[in-house]
Write a protein that holds these residues in place. Sequence first.
Motif, PDB file in Angstrom:
ATOM      1  N   GLU A   1       4.518  -0.480  10.490  1.00  0.00           N
ATOM      2  CA  GLU A   1       3.510   0.520  10.107  1.00  0.00           C
ATOM      3  C   GLU A   1       3.891   1.222   8.794  1.00  0.00           C
ATOM      4  O   GLU A   1       3.057   1.390   7.903  1.00  0.00           O
ATOM      5  CB  GLU A   1       3.352   1.539  11.234  1.00  0.00           C
ATOM      6  N   SER A   2       5.180   1.599   8.631  1.00  0.00           N
ATOM      7  CA  SER A   2       5.561   2.338   7.414  1.00  0.00           C
ATOM      8  C   SER A   2       5.458   1.452   6.172  1.00  0.00           C
ATOM      9  O   SER A   2       5.268   1.945   5.067  1.00  0.00           O
ATOM     10  CB  SER A   2       6.965   2.935   7.540  1.00  0.00           C
ATOM     11  N   HIS A   3       5.606   0.119   6.358  1.00  0.00           N
ATOM     12  CA  HIS A   3       5.574  -0.789   5.216  1.00  0.00           C
ATOM     13  C   HIS A   3       4.177  -1.361   4.942  1.00  0.00           C
ATOM     14  O   HIS A   3       3.999  -2.108   3.989  1.00  0.00           O
ATOM     15  CB  HIS A   3       6.577  -1.934   5.423  1.00  0.00           C
ATOM     16  N   ASN A   4       3.204  -1.034   5.777  1.00  0.00           N
ATOM     17  CA  ASN A   4       1.902  -1.697   5.634  1.00  0.00           C
ATOM     18  C   ASN A   4       1.093  -1.164   4.440  1.00  0.00           C
ATOM     19  O   ASN A   4       1.563  -0.293   3.705  1.00  0.00           O
ATOM     20  CB  ASN A   4       1.116  -1.646   6.949  1.00  0.00           C
TER      21      ASN A   4
ATOM     22  N   ARG B   1       9.620   0.088  -6.990  1.00  0.00           N
ATOM     23  CA  ARG B   1       9.364   0.713  -5.695  1.00  0.00           C
ATOM     24  C   ARG B   1      10.463   1.686  -5.292  1.00  0.00           C
ATOM     25  O   ARG B   1      10.260   2.530  -4.446  1.00  0.00           O
ATOM     26  CB  ARG B   1       9.233  -0.350  -4.597  1.00  0.00           C
ATOM     27  N   PHE B   2      11.651   1.503  -5.871  1.00  0.00           N
ATOM     28  CA  PHE B   2      12.781   2.356  -5.474  1.00  0.00           C
ATOM     29  C   PHE B   2      13.138   3.359  -6.556  1.00  0.00           C
ATOM     30  O   PHE B   2      14.190   3.997  -6.503  1.00  0.00           O
ATOM     31  CB  PHE B   2      13.994   1.483  -5.110  1.00  0.00           C
ATOM     32  N   GLU B   3      12.210   3.543  -7.502  1.00  0.00           N
ATOM     33  CA  GLU B   3      12.481   4.417  -8.647  1.00  0.00           C
ATOM     34  C   GLU B   3      12.848   5.842  -8.202  1.00  0.00           C
ATOM     35  O   GLU B   3      13.745   6.458  -8.760  1.00  0.00           O
ATOM     36  CB  GLU B   3      11.232   4.466  -9.526  1.00  0.00           C
ATOM     37  N   ASN B   4      12.128   6.349  -7.206  1.00  0.00           N
ATOM     38  CA  ASN B   4      12.350   7.742  -6.778  1.00  0.00           C
ATOM     39  C   ASN B   4      13.066   7.834  -5.438  1.00  0.00           C
ATOM     40  O   ASN B   4      12.962   8.828  -4.731  1.00  0.00           O
ATOM     41  CB  ASN B   4      11.005   8.473  -6.691  1.00  0.00           C
ATOM     42  N   THR B   5      13.772   6.767  -5.083  1.00  0.00           N
ATOM     43  CA  THR B   5      14.422   6.727  -3.770  1.00  0.00           C
ATOM     44  C   THR B   5      15.876   7.188  -3.877  1.00  0.00           C
ATOM     45  O   THR B   5      16.563   6.827  -4.831  1.00  0.00           O
ATOM     46  CB  THR B   5      14.372   5.281  -3.229  1.00  0.00           C
ATOM     47  N   ASP B   6      16.314   7.957  -2.895  1.00  0.00           N
ATOM     48  CA  ASP B   6      17.733   8.307  -2.766  1.00  0.00           C
ATOM     49  C   ASP B   6      18.423   7.071  -2.187  1.00  0.00           C
ATOM     50  O   ASP B   6      18.320   6.788  -0.987  1.00  0.00           O
ATOM     51  CB  ASP B   6      17.840   9.516  -1.817  1.00  0.00           C
TER      52      ASP B   6
ATOM     53  N   LEU C   1      11.850 -12.455  -0.898  1.00  0.00           N
ATOM     54  CA  LEU C   1      12.889 -11.981  -1.816  1.00  0.00           C
ATOM     55  C   LEU C   1      13.895 -11.114  -1.053  1.00  0.00           C
ATOM     56  O   LEU C   1      15.102 -11.162  -1.310  1.00  0.00           O
ATOM     57  CB  LEU C   1      12.264 -11.184  -2.969  1.00  0.00           C
ATOM     58  N   TRP C   2      13.360 -10.351  -0.112  1.00  0.00           N
ATOM     59  CA  TRP C   2      14.236  -9.511   0.723  1.00  0.00           C
ATOM     60  C   TRP C   2      15.206 -10.402   1.509  1.00  0.00           C
ATOM     61  O   TRP C   2      16.413 -10.169   1.517  1.00  0.00           O
ATOM     62  CB  TRP C   2      13.359  -8.682   1.670  1.00  0.00           C
ATOM     63  N   GLU C   3      14.660 -11.448   2.136  1.00  0.00           N
ATOM     64  CA  GLU C   3      15.507 -12.341   2.935  1.00  0.00           C
ATOM     65  C   GLU C   3      16.533 -13.068   2.058  1.00  0.00           C
ATOM     66  O   GLU C   3      17.713 -13.145   2.406  1.00  0.00           O
ATOM     67  CB  GLU C   3      14.637 -13.360   3.686  1.00  0.00           C
TER      68      GLU C   3
ATOM     69  N   ASN D   1       0.750   2.579   3.790  1.00  0.00           N
ATOM     70  CA  ASN D   1       1.930   3.432   3.612  1.00  0.00           C
ATOM     71  C   ASN D   1       2.759   2.930   2.423  1.00  0.00           C
ATOM     72  O   ASN D   1       2.315   3.082   1.299  1.00  0.00           O
ATOM     73  CB  ASN D   1       2.667   3.531   4.942  1.00  0.00           C
ATOM     74  N   HIS D   2       3.940   2.312   2.640  1.00  0.00           N
ATOM     75  CA  HIS D   2       4.707   1.867   1.460  1.00  0.00           C
ATOM     76  C   HIS D   2       3.977   0.757   0.687  1.00  0.00           C
ATOM     77  O   HIS D   2       4.299   0.488  -0.452  1.00  0.00           O
ATOM     78  CB  HIS D   2       6.100   1.361   1.867  1.00  0.00           C
ATOM     79  N   ASN D   3       3.016   0.126   1.300  1.00  0.00           N
ATOM     80  CA  ASN D   3       2.235  -0.963   0.685  1.00  0.00           C
ATOM     81  C   ASN D   3       3.130  -2.070   0.125  1.00  0.00           C
ATOM     82  O   ASN D   3       3.094  -2.379  -1.072  1.00  0.00           O
ATOM     83  CB  ASN D   3       1.313  -0.395  -0.403  1.00  0.00           C
TER      84      ASN D   3
END
Length: 130
Positions: free
Chosen positions: A75-78, A38-43, A91-93, A81-83
């Motif tokens: 909303e951006s993560h739904n 998911r973060f392959e193209n992220t700065d 895992l995030w927590e 959008n980022h799905n």
Amino acid sequence: MNNTDLVFQSYGRCCRNDEFFVDFYNFFMSSSDAIRNRFENTDMGAQRHLLRNGVMQIILVARGMSDRKLKDLGESHNRHNHNIQPEWYDLWEDSLLKTVRTHDPEYTPALREAWREVLKPGIDLIRGAY
Ligand code: HEM
């Protein structure tokens, strides 16, 4: 001191060192290939700054501030959008708690529980918007 005060101060100690966010993303991306992808193209430099603010938003909402910005993150993560799959929030927590343990010199198991309690409403809100 209540839990939100304890966590607010703990986060202050963690944020003294920018490596906190480097370590968080290392832990988080190591937790699953799907997440790393998911973060392959992220700065990641920019992403670390955004996350610094995002965690602060969660803490401030637990302290009674408006949840408008967290609703925007929901909303951006739904799915549209980022799905971001709901199960990835555990895992995030876990990654965040592991990073706090590594960075906060005043870490204790009780502080970990305080963090869990303070993060819960914010995570539930963002995940719940899926
Ligand atoms: C973007 C915070 C959970 C993946 C962002 C942004 C923030 C943020 C502030 C940038 C603004 C935006 O795009 O809306 C958070 C918080 C989370 C969380 C506070 C936990 C409650 C997750 C999880 C994943 C994830 C579990 C799973 C992989 C992403 C991705 C982006 C992003 C892929 C976009 C990166 C890009 O622009 O390339 N997140 N996030 N987030 N987040 Fe999260």
